[in-house]
Design a protein around this motif. Structure first.
Motif, PDB file in Angstrom:
ATOM      1  N   GLY A   1      11.371   0.368  -7.493  1.00 53.91           N
ATOM      2  CA  GLY A   1      10.944  -0.273  -8.129  1.00 53.91           C
ATOM      3  C   GLY A   1       9.685  -1.332  -8.184  1.00 53.91           C
ATOM      4  N   SER A   2       9.487  -2.532  -8.862  1.00 57.02           N
ATOM      5  CA  SER A   2       8.779  -3.009  -8.203  1.00 57.02           C
ATOM      6  C   SER A   2       6.731  -2.412  -9.462  1.00 57.02           C
ATOM      7  N   ALA A   3       6.712  -1.259  -9.752  1.00 55.66           N
ATOM      8  CA  ALA A   3       5.780  -1.117 -10.813  1.00 55.66           C
ATOM      9  C   ALA A   3       6.044   0.632 -11.266  1.00 55.66           C
TER      10      ALA A   3
ATOM     11  N   ILE B   1      -1.080  -3.768 -10.860  1.00 56.62           N
ATOM     12  CA  ILE B   1       0.016  -4.005  -9.459  1.00 56.62           C
ATOM     13  C   ILE B   1      -0.463  -2.945  -8.976  1.00 56.62           C
ATOM     14  N   SER B   2      -0.756  -2.987  -7.587  1.00 57.92           N
ATOM     15  CA  SER B   2      -1.325  -2.057  -6.578  1.00 57.92           C
ATOM     16  C   SER B   2      -0.568  -1.952  -5.177  1.00 57.92           C
ATOM     17  N   GLY B   3       0.165  -0.939  -4.926  1.00 64.37           N
ATOM     18  CA  GLY B   3       0.883  -0.752  -4.093  1.00 64.37           C
ATOM     19  C   GLY B   3       2.472  -1.304  -4.037  1.00 64.37           C
TER      20      GLY B   3
ATOM     21  N   ALA C   1      -6.596 -12.535  -0.185  1.00 62.30           N
ATOM     22  CA  ALA C   1      -5.696 -11.436   0.715  1.00 62.30           C
ATOM     23  C   ALA C   1      -6.666 -10.135   0.941  1.00 62.30           C
ATOM     24  N   ARG C   2      -6.674  -9.211   1.483  1.00 58.25           N
ATOM     25  CA  ARG C   2      -6.873  -7.508   1.132  1.00 58.25           C
ATOM     26  C   ARG C   2      -7.096  -7.152   0.099  1.00 58.25           C
ATOM     27  N   PHE C   3      -5.065  -7.020  -0.230  1.00 56.66           N
ATOM     28  CA  PHE C   3      -4.811  -6.168  -1.096  1.00 56.66           C
ATOM     29  C   PHE C   3      -5.200  -6.676  -2.514  1.00 56.66           C
TER      30      PHE C   3
END
Ligand code: MCA
Ligand code: AMP
Length: 512
Positions: free
Chosen positions: A275-277, A400-402, A463-465
């Motif tokens: 989940g989450s993505a 949504i990245s990772g 933040a880096r992400f």
């Protein structure tokens, strides 16, 4: 001892005291009794620091059992737990602390000097990845035992910040019953029992790792393989003897890249949850071919916890997020009109899982939470004839990245503030490892400005992400006749920037 505290009472009820709650690499196993004893000591420290019912405890620390005890201790002491991504910079943390005015702040010992000036009047403690720091020192000095503060179903237990489409992050207020009801439903829907051994490799500053994974484990009285972060080796080592894994799609694609993932290695596993993505149907199929297991995909949000899930026993349909969970109502809307079954619209949900509103933002709350309790998710989807929900897109402009959400507006604002920039547009494009990657199209006023200059300027701001994985300079941004930036055109232009066929080449560089 926790009777009057809605959530603490429930979270402590299932685990047998002598049972091992968590095994962890390079640190001793911990029993349920020890978990709660440590949490009681921390609750005592918080109360001793003046924490009153409803006060916020802001926490930016590495993943550890002590960090979980801090969550439990905050709930026991009647406080409101406010976890922060460890990747957030000082500038980002400053905003959260100013907005939430916590009574207590807990940070990593290595960042104490940076966070202390931001903490204002709050009491500051430190907590390191190995459990060391002033919080543990204070906890060890206390007698065990703590009479949990009286807190009811509707009292706040946590605030989790979620980025906004426009403007700054919003603090989603979650009540004791928001959390308990959803985790109880998930425990039963996914058939968690004391016999389970859950591999926990998610961060614990978001809903997925904190409420879905941890609360479900506590409520079922099962054991955890508690890993500090995602690590394919550690997960594959833990798999024999384990029964369940929860992860974002990147977990599954990375594990598929490892030849040691086999049917034999997964023999004791009964459940892989994603989940989450969005999980690609191709990943679902590859996973089944390799392990014999069909990944169970579910759908949730910070504001609502989990809304839908594929069934445990019935058909798990790749590309769908399953059916509404028991007690959760879901409908598909076009503005104020419910669309016909099968038609695409905006997903709205209602139920005991839906949050209490955004912290000190009544207007934002009113925009997304209808007076009759329906929450407008901003996700677009449809329901098929069997009741399965498919998410087809997002009305909200989010990447949504990772498994981490990035709002382009926030990144654009930071880029536009750099000297020599005229304007920018940030979009998400397909990425073989992260699902989507953040990239920026930038128009320069000063042609000497390089991509590295931009990256350097963002270094301490975002933040880096959230920082673009690639920056492209354009003479002007594509606009429609109304003057609106055509993000779809940018997404199409850069769709192949990260070569999907070569999983190694994920770094095309920032330049040109
Ligand atoms: C790390 N980096 C990233 C990400 N993670 N960049 C973009 N997107 C990311 N997600 C960067 C780091 O800054 C670093 O950059 C480099 O990648 C390597 O860092 P490292 O820490 O080694 O990364 P990793 O361990 O490989 O982490 C990737 C990951 C992790 C395993 C996918 O991001 C992760 O655990 N994601 C899970 C997120 C999650 O829990 N989401 C749930 C939200 P550099 O080298 O430049 O310094 S809750 C939610 O969404 C709802 C409610 C729901 O439904 O669950
Ligand atoms: P968050 O900001 O962490 O609350 O992220 C919630 C968002 O993640 C949702 O609104 C969805 O857009 C997305 N999401 C969560 N689970 C899924 C899923 N299984 N498939 C597609 N999108 C998902």
């Amino acid at each position: 001892m926790y009777d009057g505290n809605h959530l603490a009472h429930r979270l402590a009820a299932a685990g047998a005291p002598d049972k091992v709650f968590a095994t962890q690499p390079a640190r001793p196993d911990i029993t349920y009794a020890a978990l709660f004893e440590g949490a009681e000591r921390i609750a005592g420290v918080l109360a001793g620091a003046g924490l009153a019912a409803g006060d916020r405890v802001a926490v930016q620390v590495e993943k550890s059992i002590e960090a979980l005890q801090l969550y439990l201790g905050t709930v026991m002491a009647g406080g409101v737990f406010l976890p922060l991504n460890t990747a957030y910079t000082g500038a980002e943390v400053d905003y959260f602390l100013t907005d939430a005015t916590p009574r207590v702040v807990v940070c990593d010992p290595a960042r104490e000097a940076e966070i202390a000036p931001l903490a204002g009047n709050a009491r500051l403690f430190t907590l390191g990845a190995d459990g060391s720091g002033t919080l543990s020192q204070a906890a060890e000095a206390r007698e065990p035992g703590f009479e949990a503060a009286a807190r009811g179903a509707d009292d706040l237990a946590a605030i989790l910040y979620t980025s906004g489409t426009t403007g700054r992050s919003k603090g989603a207020m979650l009540s004791h019953a928001n959390l308990s009801s959803n985790s109880e439903v998930l425990r039963d829907f996914w058939r968690f029992t004391p016999d389970d051994v859950l591999i926990h490799a998610l961060p614990i500053f978001h809903t997925h790792g904190l409420f879905v994974a941890t609360n479900v484990a506590l409520l079922s009285g099962c054991a955890l393989h508690f890993l500090p972060k995602f690590d394919a080796d550690a997960i594959l080592d833990a798999m024999p003897g384990a029964t369940a894994l929860m992860g974002v799609p990147t977990f599954y694609t990375r594990l598929l890249d490892d030849p040691r993932l086999t049917r034999e290695r997964a023999a004791s596993m009964r459940l892989f949850i994603s989940g989450s993505a969005p999980l690609l149907a191709a990943t679902h199929e590859a996973w089944e071919a390799r392990t014999g297991h069909r990944i169970l995909e579910r759908y949730g949000m910070t504001e609502t916890n989990m809304n839908t899930s594929n069934p445990h026993d019935g058909e798990r349909r790749a590309g769908t997020v399953g059916v509404p969970l028991p007690g959760v109502k879901l409908r598909i809307m076009d503005g104020d009109r419910e669309v016909a079954q099968g038609e695409i619209g905006v997903i709205e949900v209602r139920g005991p899982n839906v949050f209490q509103g955004y912290w000190q933002m009544p207007e934002k709350t009113a925009e997304e939470l209808r007076p009759d309790g329906w929450f407008i998710t901003g996700d677009q989807g449809f329901i098929d004839a069997d009741g399965y929900v498919t998410i087809v897109g997002r009305a909200k402009d989010m990447v949504i990245s990772g498994g981490f959400n990035v709002y382009p507006k926030e990144v654009e604002t930071e880029i536009d503030a750099i000297d020599g920039i005229s304007e920018s547009a940030v979009v998400g494009v397909p990425h073989p490892d992260l699902g989507e990657a953040v990239i920026a199209a930038v128009v320069r006023a000063d042609a000497r400005l390089t991509a590295d200059d931009i990256a350097a300027a963002l270094e301490n701001r975002l933040a880096r992400f959230k920082q673009p994985k690639a920056i492209r300079f354009l003479p002007e941004l594509p606009r429609n006749t109304m003057g609106k930036v055509q993000k779809a055109a940018l997404r199409a232009d850069y769709a192949d920037l990260f070569d999907r066929s070569d999983r190694g080449s994920t770094q095309p560089g920032r330049g040109k």
